[in-house]
Design an enzyme around this catalytic site. Structure first.
Site, PDB file in Angstrom:
ATOM      1  N   CYS A  86      -0.972 -16.285   2.121  1.00  0.00           N
ATOM      2  CA  CYS A  86      -0.780 -17.556   1.822  1.00  0.00           C
ATOM      3  C   CYS A  86      -1.117 -19.079   2.021  1.00  0.00           C
ATOM      4  O   CYS A  86      -2.367 -18.701   0.635  1.00  0.00           O
ATOM      5  CB  CYS A  86      -0.085 -17.571   3.438  1.00  0.00           C
ATOM      6  SG  CYS A  86      -1.859 -17.944   4.897  1.00  0.00           S
ATOM      7  N   ASN A 110      -4.147 -19.609   4.108  1.00  0.00           N
ATOM      8  CA  ASN A 110      -5.283 -18.637   5.617  1.00  0.00           C
ATOM      9  C   ASN A 110      -5.785 -18.761   6.866  1.00  0.00           C
ATOM     10  O   ASN A 110      -6.016 -18.752   7.217  1.00  0.00           O
ATOM     11  CB  ASN A 110      -6.702 -18.131   4.267  1.00  0.00           C
ATOM     12  CG  ASN A 110      -6.779 -16.861   5.488  1.00  0.00           C
ATOM     13  OD1 ASN A 110      -8.090 -16.900   4.729  1.00  0.00           O
ATOM     14  ND2 ASN A 110      -5.549 -16.071   5.482  1.00  0.00           N
ATOM     15  N   CYS A 148      -2.619 -20.282   9.058  1.00  0.00           N
ATOM     16  CA  CYS A 148      -1.290 -20.350  10.078  1.00  0.00           C
ATOM     17  C   CYS A 148      -0.897 -18.818   9.534  1.00  0.00           C
ATOM     18  O   CYS A 148      -0.934 -18.504  10.961  1.00  0.00           O
ATOM     19  CB  CYS A 148      -0.958 -21.477   9.485  1.00  0.00           C
ATOM     20  SG  CYS A 148      -1.368 -23.079   9.924  1.00  0.00           S
ATOM     21  N   ARG A 149      -0.118 -18.478   8.677  1.00  0.00           N
ATOM     22  CA  ARG A 149       0.551 -17.693   8.568  1.00  0.00           C
ATOM     23  C   ARG A 149       0.233 -15.889   8.364  1.00  0.00           C
ATOM     24  O   ARG A 149      -0.077 -15.226   8.797  1.00  0.00           O
ATOM     25  CB  ARG A 149       1.770 -17.250   7.827  1.00  0.00           C
ATOM     26  CG  ARG A 149       2.783 -18.473   7.916  1.00  0.00           C
ATOM     27  CD  ARG A 149       3.283 -18.756   6.520  1.00  0.00           C
ATOM     28  NE  ARG A 149       3.087 -19.681   6.016  1.00  0.00           N
ATOM     29  CZ  ARG A 149       3.155 -19.893   4.600  1.00  0.00           C
ATOM     30  NH1 ARG A 149       4.514 -19.573   3.803  1.00  0.00           N
ATOM     31  NH2 ARG A 149       2.911 -21.072   3.586  1.00  0.00           N
ATOM     32  N   SER A 150      -0.992 -16.234   7.568  1.00  0.00           N
ATOM     33  CA  SER A 150      -1.207 -14.648   6.830  1.00  0.00           C
ATOM     34  C   SER A 150      -2.789 -14.364   7.815  1.00  0.00           C
ATOM     35  O   SER A 150      -2.528 -12.811   8.046  1.00  0.00           O
ATOM     36  CB  SER A 150      -1.821 -14.756   5.371  1.00  0.00           C
ATOM     37  OG  SER A 150      -3.408 -15.478   5.336  1.00  0.00           O
ATOM     38  N   ASP A 193       6.706 -22.575   6.520  1.00  0.00           N
ATOM     39  CA  ASP A 193       5.476 -22.695   7.217  1.00  0.00           C
ATOM     40  C   ASP A 193       5.580 -23.489   8.684  1.00  0.00           C
ATOM     41  O   ASP A 193       6.031 -24.329   8.500  1.00  0.00           O
ATOM     42  CB  ASP A 193       4.776 -23.366   5.726  1.00  0.00           C
ATOM     43  CG  ASP A 193       2.786 -23.316   6.077  1.00  0.00           C
ATOM     44  OD1 ASP A 193       2.386 -22.877   7.069  1.00  0.00           O
ATOM     45  OD2 ASP A 193       2.145 -23.165   5.010  1.00  0.00           O
TER      46      ASP A 193
HETATM   47  P1  4NP Z   1      -1.046 -21.266   5.854  1.00  0.00           P
HETATM   48  O1  4NP Z   1      -0.436 -22.574   6.453  1.00  0.00           O
HETATM   49  O2  4NP Z   1      -0.267 -21.660   4.614  1.00  0.00           O
HETATM   50  O3  4NP Z   1       0.392 -20.347   6.379  1.00  0.00           O
HETATM   51  O4  4NP Z   1      -2.258 -21.142   6.394  1.00  0.00           O
HETATM   52  C1  4NP Z   1      -0.733 -24.174   6.088  1.00  0.00           C
HETATM   53  C2  4NP Z   1      -2.340 -24.764   6.011  1.00  0.00           C
HETATM   54  C3  4NP Z   1      -2.489 -25.655   6.282  1.00  0.00           C
HETATM   55  C4  4NP Z   1      -1.879 -26.426   4.789  1.00  0.00           C
HETATM   56  C5  4NP Z   1      -0.870 -25.589   4.171  1.00  0.00           C
HETATM   57  C6  4NP Z   1      -0.395 -24.859   5.218  1.00  0.00           C
HETATM   58  N1  4NP Z   1      -2.493 -27.794   4.178  1.00  0.00           N
HETATM   59  O5  4NP Z   1      -2.250 -28.261   3.865  1.00  0.00           O
HETATM   60  O6  4NP Z   1      -4.050 -27.956   4.760  1.00  0.00           O
END
Ligand code: 4NP
Length: 153
Positions: free
Chosen positions: A8, A11, A13-15, A123
């Site tokens: 994702c 790395n 939240c989702r993955s 997300d």
């Molecule tokens: P992820 O979500 O891709 O599911 O881990 C996010 C985590 C952090 C950020 C964006 C999306 N960020 O902007 O830091």
């Protein structure tokens, strides 16, 4: 050894949620010696970071271990190293092609394209809805297990 990598943007939240849920399913069916599970980010924003507190909380609610989850960035070498490179959304797919220097390949696909509800995993970093993420990722992981079993039998 079959190697599965969830990808994702951050790395956190989702993955990592997918990594933990899929590893849990692998252990439930006793395939932990045959299937290796990991996750990575397309960005470099959260290298070495633990998962988001929303991801940790929902995993705890479902009694799924979050042991060993730590942010890392996708590397070009991951293309050769993994058999299944599973993206959470369409923008991850584009970033994966760029990072892996690979136009497209059947081992690279979007998780929910394995389900009837073929769409991006929203997300939760932006939506705040970790329950929705859990439900979708869980359904995707179930479909992925089925695919791997069919392809490896
Ligand atoms: P992820 O979500 O891709 O599911 O881990 C996010 C985590 C952090 C950020 C964006 C999306 N960020 O902007 O830091």
């Amino acid at each position: 050894m079959i190697k599965v990598l969830f990808v994702c943007l951050g790395n956190i939240c989702r993955s990592p949620m997918a990594e933990a849920i899929f590893r849990h399913k692998v252990e439930q069916v006793g395939l932990e010696k045959e299937i290796f599970v990991d996750s990575a980010a397309t960005s470099s924003w959260h290298i070495d970071a633990p998962p988001h507190k929303g991801t940790l909380a929902i995993l705890k609610d479902y009694r799924i271990s979050s042991k060993g989850l730590k942010g890392r960035q996708l590397q070009k070498e991951d293309f050769e190293a993994f058999d299944y490179i599973v993206a959470m959304d369409e923008s991850n797919i584009k970033d994966i092609y760029r990072i892996l220097d690979q136009p497209q390949h059947p081992k690279i696909f979007r998780l929910l394209d394995l389900t009837e509800d073929a769409k991006d995993v929203p997300d939760p970093y932006y939506t705040g809805n970790f329950q929705e993420t859990y439900d979708l990722v869980s359904a995707g992981c179930e479909a992925l297990m089925k695919k791997i079993k069919e392809e490896r039998r």
